[in-house]
Motif scaffolding. Structure first.
Motif, short mmCIF file in Angstrom:
data_model
loop_
_atom_site.label_atom_id
_atom_site.label_comp_id
_atom_site.label_asym_id
_atom_site.label_seq_id
_atom_site.Cartn_x
_atom_site.Cartn_y
_atom_site.Cartn_z
N TYR A 77 8.52 -0.94 5.75
CA TYR A 77 7.48 -0.81 4.74
C TYR A 77 6.40 0.15 5.25
CZ TYR A 77 9.29 -4.76 2.03
OH TYR A 77 10.07 -5.58 1.24
N PRO A 78 5.53 0.61 4.37
CA PRO A 78 4.43 1.47 4.82
C PRO A 78 3.62 0.83 5.93
CG PRO A 78 4.62 1.60 2.44
CD PRO A 78 5.58 0.52 2.88
N PHE A 151 -2.20 -1.46 0.98
CA PHE A 151 -1.45 -0.65 1.93
C PHE A 151 -1.08 0.69 1.28
CE2 PHE A 151 -0.47 -5.15 2.59
CZ PHE A 151 -0.95 -5.32 3.88
N PRO A 152 -0.61 1.66 2.09
CA PRO A 152 -0.14 2.91 1.48
C PRO A 152 0.95 2.65 0.45
CG PRO A 152 -0.35 3.14 3.86
CD PRO A 152 -0.55 1.69 3.57
N ASP A 153 0.96 3.44 -0.62
CA ASP A 153 1.93 3.21 -1.68
C ASP A 153 3.33 3.65 -1.27
OD1 ASP A 153 2.26 2.26 -4.41
OD2 ASP A 153 2.85 4.32 -4.87
N ARG A 155 5.94 5.29 2.13
CA ARG A 155 6.15 5.64 3.53
C ARG A 155 6.04 7.15 3.69
NH1 ARG A 155 11.84 3.59 5.23
NH2 ARG A 155 12.41 4.49 3.22
N ALA A 156 5.84 7.60 4.91
CA ALA A 156 5.74 9.04 5.17
C ALA A 156 6.99 9.77 4.70
CB ALA A 156 5.50 9.29 6.66
N VAL A 157 8.17 9.18 4.93
CA VAL A 157 9.41 9.85 4.56
C VAL A 157 9.52 9.99 3.05
CG1 VAL A 157 10.78 7.72 4.51
CG2 VAL A 157 11.91 9.91 4.97
N GLU A 158 8.95 9.06 2.31
CA GLU A 158 9.07 9.10 0.85
C GLU A 158 8.18 10.18 0.23
OE1 GLU A 158 10.23 4.44 0.97
OE2 GLU A 158 8.22 5.01 0.31
N HIS A 159 7.17 10.63 0.97
CA HIS A 159 6.39 11.77 0.51
C HIS A 159 7.20 13.06 0.64
CE1 HIS A 159 2.59 9.73 -0.24
NE2 HIS A 159 2.73 9.09 0.90
N LEU A 160 8.18 13.07 1.56
CA LEU A 160 9.00 14.25 1.78
C LEU A 160 10.29 14.22 0.97
CD1 LEU A 160 8.66 14.47 5.68
CD2 LEU A 160 7.39 15.79 3.98
N ALA A 161 10.70 13.03 0.53
CA ALA A 161 11.98 12.87 -0.16
C ALA A 161 11.75 12.83 -1.67
CB ALA A 161 12.68 11.59 0.31
N LYS A 162 11.94 13.94 -2.32
CA LYS A 162 11.75 14.02 -3.76
C LYS A 162 12.76 13.14 -4.48
CE LYS A 162 11.34 17.35 -7.55
NZ LYS A 162 11.43 18.79 -7.94
N SER A 164 12.53 9.73 -4.42
CA SER A 164 12.56 8.39 -3.83
C SER A 164 11.61 7.46 -4.58
CB SER A 164 12.19 8.45 -2.36
OG SER A 164 10.87 8.96 -2.20
N PHE A 165 11.79 6.17 -4.39
CA PHE A 165 11.00 5.16 -5.07
C PHE A 165 10.21 4.35 -4.05
CE2 PHE A 165 12.75 5.68 -9.27
CZ PHE A 165 14.02 6.20 -9.04
N THR A 166 9.12 3.73 -4.54
CA THR A 166 8.30 2.90 -3.67
C THR A 166 8.93 1.53 -3.48
OG1 THR A 166 6.16 1.79 -3.44
CG2 THR A 166 6.90 2.24 -5.67
N CYS A 167 8.76 0.98 -2.30
CA CYS A 167 9.35 -0.33 -1.99
C CYS A 167 8.54 -1.49 -2.56
CB CYS A 167 9.48 -0.51 -0.48
SG CYS A 167 7.92 -0.37 0.40
N TRP A 168 7.43 -1.20 -3.23
CA TRP A 168 6.59 -2.29 -3.78
C TRP A 168 7.04 -2.71 -5.17
CZ3 TRP A 168 4.57 -3.80 0.39
CH2 TRP A 168 3.97 -2.94 1.31
#
Length: 689
Positions: A77-78, A151-153, A155-162, A164-168
């Motif tokens: 998680y973030p 918390f951050p919405d 993860r760092a990798v999800e900002h780079l992976a076009k 992707s979805f949030t784990c929340w």
């Protein structure tokens, strides 16, 4: 490690059983073994999937095939969430937290309720959102418009992976949150079931037979061919692509640095596109202009530049002896769990004043494991046995030897303080307190404590692997015929035994002749199989000192001229990323350098922190004059409370190591020691021998 031979990809689901007919939005898996794909498998629920995965791991490991297992949900998680929920930044601790709380059946699970429970801990408006049930759940918003995330919405990798979805997000299109929450418990149980065989990327080094890796097929694959279920086609394509990827390309994709959040395989990190020069000023480099290094400075450099390299696993208590704790262990239960009696006797309420006392004795008794069913009224007594839980109304216990029993009464003399001969609940350790700290190597006594406070397993580090290499044409194995100029290899059995006594796993690389090609191959093998390499001999600057020559050639040698006797030269370097301690060839110097330098450094790498050996000031039984400039270590033992030293300081006198029971450390400055003067004696036991 050998390359992976089997690749499998799993498309996960957080929902309920999807029925007997293969369909989309379900659990699909595909295996490619030795380049050949097996028909994708439809798994209608997580119980079947977990059994299928266990059978796959069992089959591949039994056959000696390394298995690469991909899953399409986040492994972390973030940042900040793991610590807020568990008190630890370790993502695998968070895995365990979910596994202990998720309830899962084919047709129902508690994921939405658990999300609401977590949200209520943080104010009731987040981090999770989207309730997929018809009933309302306190703390879990149905939509994101009333949502607040502490918390951050992403993860760092999800900002780079076009894409992707949030784990929340727990429900709706892209509900990755449900997949994570329902997937991590399954992976946790598999890790526990196959303890020591599974490594989780990117949190652990992939040096086990099985690797768990986070992969998102939807980030790279488009629509499926006509007539095929997308999920089934995607897991097949990913497994085939991985199986046909050159090992060096796969290794490059796996080379990421990620902390608690984890990473998605194939997503490139934002790194400068530059290559470093050959390693010349490596982690062992001394400050400019330094030639002679004081012992304390050398130790400080090692302490500052090395760190833990061993992975973390959940280990049952029965396998925890000698393992290093990876995190603080918090008591689940108080010890004692409730007030109890410390003696056989009679219990009653309050303090007893001075004088003679007679008290009615109730029928029954309290014994260990058999509590008294009832309350003891004021002014009455009850028979209690050692270890029995004190019933309500009992605070104080008098020894049975101090009591006369007759006609259902007891007679005794005061005074007696309130609480005498009774133990308070948690007076040893309270639930929620730290019972043992991270970095401790588990002892038999620790197992008793851990059991008493309710622990059945702990987070422990994998033992450090230490490879030992002896070098030199002059060496022969003990028992072989020794020709002119040859000697028996004394260092390797000594160093292997020392590493074993320190609690590390050992890798015996044998003895290598003065052949640079053979030594290079041995170092390559040692670096692939061990976390640290100990060599003896060949570490100076002579024509046949191939250890130092190879390290110099690799651009990773530092020759530390330590202000030390014995063992002045100490070569340190890196070989394929693995630290190398180039010890002197003389057994006395090799042992001293191992104890003083390699032991604390290896302890740090093993996760047990920096090991400071415990020394004791004792009177000297000898006289010695020492010049300033070097620290000296004398082979010594204590007799009649006084430190004796071996009759010769010659570093070739190996018998002195056996005669001694420790070392006398003489500080760097000038010293004239006379009998009776205090000296610092460090027993071998303080180093772990």
């Amino acid at each position: 490690m050998t390359p992976f031979r089997t690749f499998a990809m799993v498309d996960w689901s957080g929902g309920n059983d999807t029925g007997p007919t293969p369909r989309k939005d379900a659990i699909w898996a595909c295996v490619v073994r030795d380049g050949n794909a097996v028909e994708p498998v439809y798994l209608r629920n997580r119980a079947l999937a977990e059994n299928w995965l266990a059978d796959l791991i069992e089959a591949e490991t039994s056959a000696g095939r390394r298995l690469f297992l991909g899953f399409d949900f986040p492994f972390g998680y973030p940042r900040g969430f793991a610590r807020a929920l568990t008190g630890s930044d370790d993502p695998l601790t968070l895995w365990d937290w979910f596994e202990a709380r998720i309830e899962d059946a084919p047709k129902a699970n508690n994921r939405f309720d658990l999300a609401g429970e977590i949200n209520r801990r943080f104010g009731g408006r987040g981090p999770f959102w989207a309730n997929g049930l018809k009933r309302d759940i306190e703390g879990l918003p149905r939509r994101k418009d009333t949502y607040h995330n502490p918390f951050p919405d992403r993860r760092a990798v999800e900002h780079l992976a076009k894409g992707s979805f949030t784990c929340w997000q727990m429900a709706g299109a892209g509900a990755v949150g449900s997949q994570v929450m329902m997937g991590l418990p399954v992976l946790t149980r598999l890790c526990r079931r196959f303890a020591g065989q599974v490594a989780v990327w990117p949190y652990e080094a992939l040096d086990k037979p099985v690797a768990f890796v986070e992969i998102w097929p939807s980030l790279t694959l488009g629509a499926a061919p006509e007539g095929r279920i997308k999920d089934a086609w995607q897991v097949e394509q990913v497994a085939l692509d991985l199986a046909h990827l050159p090992p060096e390309d796969l290794a490059r994709q796996l080379d990421v640095s990620a902390a608690e959040e984890g990473w998605i395989l194939g997503v490139k990190q934002n790194r400068p596109d530059i290559a470093p020069p050959p390693l010349r000023n490596d982690c062992f480099a001394l400050p400019a202009g330094v030639n002679w290094t004081p012992v304390d400075d050398a130790l400080a450099l090692l302490r500052d530049r090395l760190g833990p390299v061993t992975g973390v696993k959940t280990v049952p208590l029965g396998q925890a002896l000698g393992r290093v704790l990876a995190q603080d262990v918090v008591a689940k239960r108080s010890n004692p769990p409730q007030p109890n009696t410390a003696v056989d006797g009679y219990g009653f309420a309050g303090a007893i004043p001075d004088g003679e006392h007679v008290m009615p004795l109730l029928e029954g008794r309290a014994a260990a494991g058999i509590p008294f069913d009832g309350t003891v009224p004021p002014g009455n007594a009850l028979r209690v046995l050692t270890g029995a839980a004190l019933p309500e109304g009992v605070e104080t216990v008098i020894l049975e030897e101090d009591v006369t029993v007759q006609d259902n009464h007891i007679a005794f003399r005061g005074p007696l303080k309130r609480g005498a001969n009774a133990r308070k609940a948690g007076e040893d350790v309270k639930a929620g307190e730290i019972a043992l700290t991270a970095g401790r190597r588990v002892t038999p006594a620790d197992l008793a404590l851990l059991s008493a406070v309710g622990l059945a397993e702990v987070q422990a580090r994998r033992p450090l692997r230490v490879a030992v290499v002896s070098t030199g044409d002059e060496l022969v194995e003990p028992g072989q015929a020794a020709g002119p100029g040859q000697i028996f290899d004394a260092n390797r059995p000594m160093l292997l035994a020392m590493a074993d006594r320190f609690g590390f796993d050992t890798v015996d690389m044998g003895r290598i002749a003065d052949d640079r090609v053979a030594l290079r191959a041995a170092l390559d093998t040692a670096a692939d199989t061990a976390d640290v390499i100990l060599t003896s001999g060949g570490a100076s600057a002579g024509d046949e000192d191939h250890v130092s020559a190879l390290l110099q050639e690799a651009g990773a040698l530092q020759e530390w001229r330590i202000a030390l006797k014995p063992g002045r030269p100490l070569a340190l370097g890196m070989w394929n990323g693995t630290p190398v301690f180039g010890l002197p060839g003389n057994p006395v110097a090799a042992m001293v350098c191992t104890l003083i330098f390699a032991r604390p450094a290896m302890g740090l790498m093993a996760g047990e922190g920096w090991h400071e050996p415990q020394g004791f000031d004792v009177p000297a039984a000898f006289e010695k004059r020492k010049k300033p400039g070097r620290r000296e270590y004398l082979r010594a033992r204590v007799r009649d409370g006084r430190a004796e030293v071996f009759h010769s300081e010659g570093s070739g006198r190996i018998s002195g190591l056996s005669w001694a029971e420790g070392l006398v450390e003489i500080e760097d400055g000038e010293r004239h020691i006379r009998p009776g003067d205090p000296v610092r004696f460090i027993p071998y036991g303080s180093f772990g021998l």
